[in-house]
Design a protein around this motif. Sequence first.
Motif, mmCIF file in Angstrom:
data_model
loop_
_atom_site.group_PDB
_atom_site.id
_atom_site.type_symbol
_atom_site.label_atom_id
_atom_site.label_comp_id
_atom_site.label_asym_id
_atom_site.label_seq_id
_atom_site.Cartn_x
_atom_site.Cartn_y
_atom_site.Cartn_z
ATOM 1 N N ILE A 1 1.024 -1.094 -0.064
ATOM 2 C CA ILE A 1 0.027 -0.033 0.076
ATOM 3 C C ILE A 1 0.866 1.101 -0.033
ATOM 4 C CG2 ILE A 1 -1.718 1.592 1.248
ATOM 5 C CD1 ILE A 1 -2.625 -1.365 2.464
ATOM 6 N N TYR A 2 1.760 1.207 0.764
ATOM 7 C CA TYR A 2 2.523 2.432 0.929
ATOM 8 C C TYR A 2 3.972 2.468 0.392
ATOM 9 C CZ TYR A 2 -0.944 3.451 4.699
ATOM 10 O OH TYR A 2 -2.295 3.591 5.339
ATOM 11 N N LYS A 3 4.015 1.784 -0.576
ATOM 12 C CA LYS A 3 5.487 1.585 -1.211
ATOM 13 C C LYS A 3 5.990 3.135 -1.725
ATOM 14 C CE LYS A 3 3.533 0.060 -5.559
ATOM 15 N NZ LYS A 3 3.190 -1.070 -6.556
ATOM 16 N N ASP A 4 5.093 3.835 -2.144
ATOM 17 C CA ASP A 4 5.420 5.217 -2.926
ATOM 18 C C ASP A 4 5.227 6.176 -1.803
ATOM 19 O OD1 ASP A 4 6.107 3.975 -5.216
ATOM 20 O OD2 ASP A 4 3.908 4.127 -5.888
ATOM 21 N N VAL A 5 4.873 5.950 -0.572
ATOM 22 C CA VAL A 5 4.742 6.997 0.488
ATOM 23 C C VAL A 5 5.748 6.805 1.432
ATOM 24 C CG1 VAL A 5 3.305 7.992 2.226
ATOM 25 C CG2 VAL A 5 2.250 6.643 0.217
ATOM 26 N N GLU A 6 6.275 8.038 1.976
ATOM 27 C CA GLU A 6 7.393 8.312 3.017
ATOM 28 C C GLU A 6 6.617 8.068 4.341
ATOM 29 O OE1 GLU A 6 11.261 11.088 4.337
ATOM 30 O OE2 GLU A 6 10.359 11.177 2.294
ATOM 31 N N LEU A 7 6.845 7.089 5.098
ATOM 32 C CA LEU A 7 6.256 7.028 6.317
ATOM 33 C C LEU A 7 7.172 7.190 7.572
ATOM 34 C CD1 LEU A 7 4.378 3.684 5.703
ATOM 35 C CD2 LEU A 7 3.441 5.829 5.586
ATOM 36 N N ALA A 8 6.480 7.728 8.800
ATOM 37 C CA ALA A 8 7.263 8.066 10.035
ATOM 38 C C ALA A 8 7.499 6.656 10.594
ATOM 39 C CB ALA A 8 6.561 9.225 10.668
ATOM 40 N N LEU A 9 6.349 5.923 10.392
ATOM 41 C CA LEU A 9 6.742 4.392 11.236
ATOM 42 C C LEU A 9 6.969 3.414 10.208
ATOM 43 C CD1 LEU A 9 3.260 4.610 13.342
ATOM 44 C CD2 LEU A 9 5.867 4.909 14.135
ATOM 45 N N GLU A 10 7.696 2.104 10.449
ATOM 46 C CA GLU A 10 7.867 0.998 9.821
ATOM 47 C C GLU A 10 6.520 0.363 9.817
ATOM 48 O OE1 GLU A 10 10.625 0.489 8.169
ATOM 49 O OE2 GLU A 10 11.776 2.286 8.971
ATOM 50 N N SER A 11 6.532 -0.657 8.683
ATOM 51 C CA SER A 11 5.082 -1.526 8.355
ATOM 52 C C SER A 11 4.910 -2.402 9.633
ATOM 53 C CB SER A 11 5.471 -2.051 7.160
ATOM 54 O OG SER A 11 5.689 -1.107 6.070
ATOM 55 N N ASP A 12 5.937 -2.878 10.052
ATOM 56 C CA ASP A 12 5.708 -3.594 11.225
ATOM 57 C C ASP A 12 5.106 -3.140 12.517
ATOM 58 O OD1 ASP A 12 8.208 -2.779 11.882
ATOM 59 O OD2 ASP A 12 8.897 -4.222 12.742
ATOM 60 N N GLU A 13 5.426 -1.892 12.752
ATOM 61 C CA GLU A 13 5.056 -0.900 13.830
ATOM 62 C C GLU A 13 3.298 -0.785 13.653
ATOM 63 O OE1 GLU A 13 8.258 1.871 15.588
ATOM 64 O OE2 GLU A 13 8.132 2.037 13.360
ATOM 65 N N ILE A 14 3.235 -0.412 12.277
ATOM 66 C CA ILE A 14 1.757 -0.200 11.834
ATOM 67 C C ILE A 14 0.951 -1.504 12.146
ATOM 68 C CG2 ILE A 14 0.343 0.745 10.110
ATOM 69 C CD1 ILE A 14 2.418 1.973 9.064
ATOM 70 N N ALA A 15 1.337 -2.549 11.814
ATOM 71 C CA ALA A 15 1.018 -3.803 11.856
ATOM 72 C C ALA A 15 0.436 -4.100 13.369
ATOM 73 C CB ALA A 15 1.632 -4.922 11.200
ATOM 74 N N ASP A 16 1.306 -3.711 14.207
ATOM 75 C CA ASP A 16 1.197 -4.001 15.542
ATOM 76 C C ASP A 16 0.132 -3.356 16.011
ATOM 77 O OD1 ASP A 16 3.133 -6.019 16.090
ATOM 78 O OD2 ASP A 16 4.903 -4.448 16.669
ATOM 79 N N ALA A 17 -0.152 -1.915 15.723
ATOM 80 C CA ALA A 17 -1.042 -0.966 16.027
ATOM 81 C C ALA A 17 -2.372 -1.430 15.350
ATOM 82 C CB ALA A 17 -0.821 0.567 15.460
#
Length: 580
Positions: A18-34
């Motif tokens: 989903i976010y491959k072209d978006v610069e995120l403040a969190l890592e994907s695994d952190e978002i997954a935990d949330a």
Amino acid sequence: MTELECLKHKLTQQLDSIYKDVELALESDEIADALIDAMRIEQGGFTPKPFSNHWSEQDVVMITYGDSIMCPNQNPLATLSEFMDTHLECINSVHILPFFPFSSDDGFAVIDYSSVNDGLGDWSDIETIAAKRRLMSDLVINHCSSRSAWFQNFIKGEGVGHDYFFTANVEDDLAEVVRPRTSDLLRPTQTSKGLQHVWCTFSHDQVDFDFRNPQVLLEFVRIIRQYLDAGVNIFRLDAVAFLWKIVGTKSINLPQTHEVIRLLRTLIEHAQHDAVVITETNIPNTQNLTYFGNANEAHCIYNFSLPPLLINTLITGSCLYLKRWQMSMPPAQDGTTYFNFIASHDGVGLRPVEGILEDEEIKVLVDTMTLFGGKISSRTSEDGQKKPYEMNIALIDALQGTTKGKDPFGLARFTCAHAIMLGLEGIPGIYIHSLLGTGNDYEKLANTSHNRSINRHRWDCQALNGLLADENNVHSKVLASLTKLISIRTSQKAFNPNATQFTLHLGLQLFGFWRQSRDRRQSVFCISNITDQPMDLPLAELNLIGTETWFDLIDGEVINDITATQLLEPYQTVWISNVA
């Protein structure tokens, strides 16, 4: 890996896509935990079984607003519950259209997703209904009200929601954007950061979310969890095709949108194994079918091509286009099925028959609906032209005649339409105003000046009950005929939403298909005369097995001679079955 670790791994992969072209403040695994925490999924919880069907022939959904029936001194949701208990025991599921505080669009501009509109009732009323029937709720996921606290925080530039909304520049290339409305796409909004232009797919009171911000996704997962707790187990993803936007593209059906749906399904089915996701995508048929994914996206898709094609069939007396379309539709694999409907709170969309009906057929259809008192809504096409987008008319009025004009067969034609829909592969959804035979509401249309209001009547319960008590009243006749058909359907295994279906070749004046139960014990031949003239049905062409006894499920009669010719009256339907 443990089940929870497998889930997290899958979510992380989906988030990366989903976010491959978006610069995120969190890592994907952190978002997954949330996300897992927000959905309250724990080790040892539900592990979904792939390709599972969470439905049967007993599932029929009534579509209604929470206040379609009003009684003095009673919450409308309580009134609705009592009405279903009294008149609709044969219907086991209900879709209550947005029951949240709203500012416009009859509920689809949500102010607060966490509350029940106090004009309807409260969460206890929702829970009471959910305890008796499967409850389908809208997840209005593309946009919310401009009066919401989130959007007010966007204007202020602080607080929850200040970064939830999609903006663009007036200089951006937006020429290709596909929309169902003719209003300006961008809404100029003065904010603490200066003038910003907010993306509005539908109206300037319906401001679009920016799912490039993972906090928006997380917010909706919290909302889903709350709805599950309240008893909702069918989620209708409203206008979801428009969810992800990219300037310079059509901003519809983008890969990120499909991946968000897959991620939401992953979370929902791990939280509750029999919960169902339905996508509402009023788009051309071939695009609509993509929302099944590989049985890993929507459990059900709205069969948007069915309403205009079935109306076309019954007003022209030819099933040419309906038959062609049905033969082209792929059988839904296990874990998916179609959501069939022929009337709803919205109008009859015309985009789903683009490439199916010829332009001249669409013109005849639109002209006939106008003749019968309907209104036509338009959209701006990709080339800047205004095109008919939606026909706004009550179904009973849409079927009051043919292209030749009004005739005496309106009720028979209306019943025929539902008999066809109830027999088809998929789960049937029936609008409350179809069950009640409600006609065009011109008073409401005049009061709101919105075309869709013509089919959103609000009944007084005492007046309605009086009409339903009179067997000679059209409303009573409609309810009796449709509940009879529903009661028959829900007891036949051949009408399982995933039972085999084949189209029959009986000419263009008889529309027919064959259903076979998944255990192959029951066959039902569903055949309708779709003309205003009596028609002969040569039973020999059905190749009925001579060692079986055959019945018409609708009239209950035994068919004594399977080689005879049976006369079908105008708009008569037979369901010929080897199991009574």
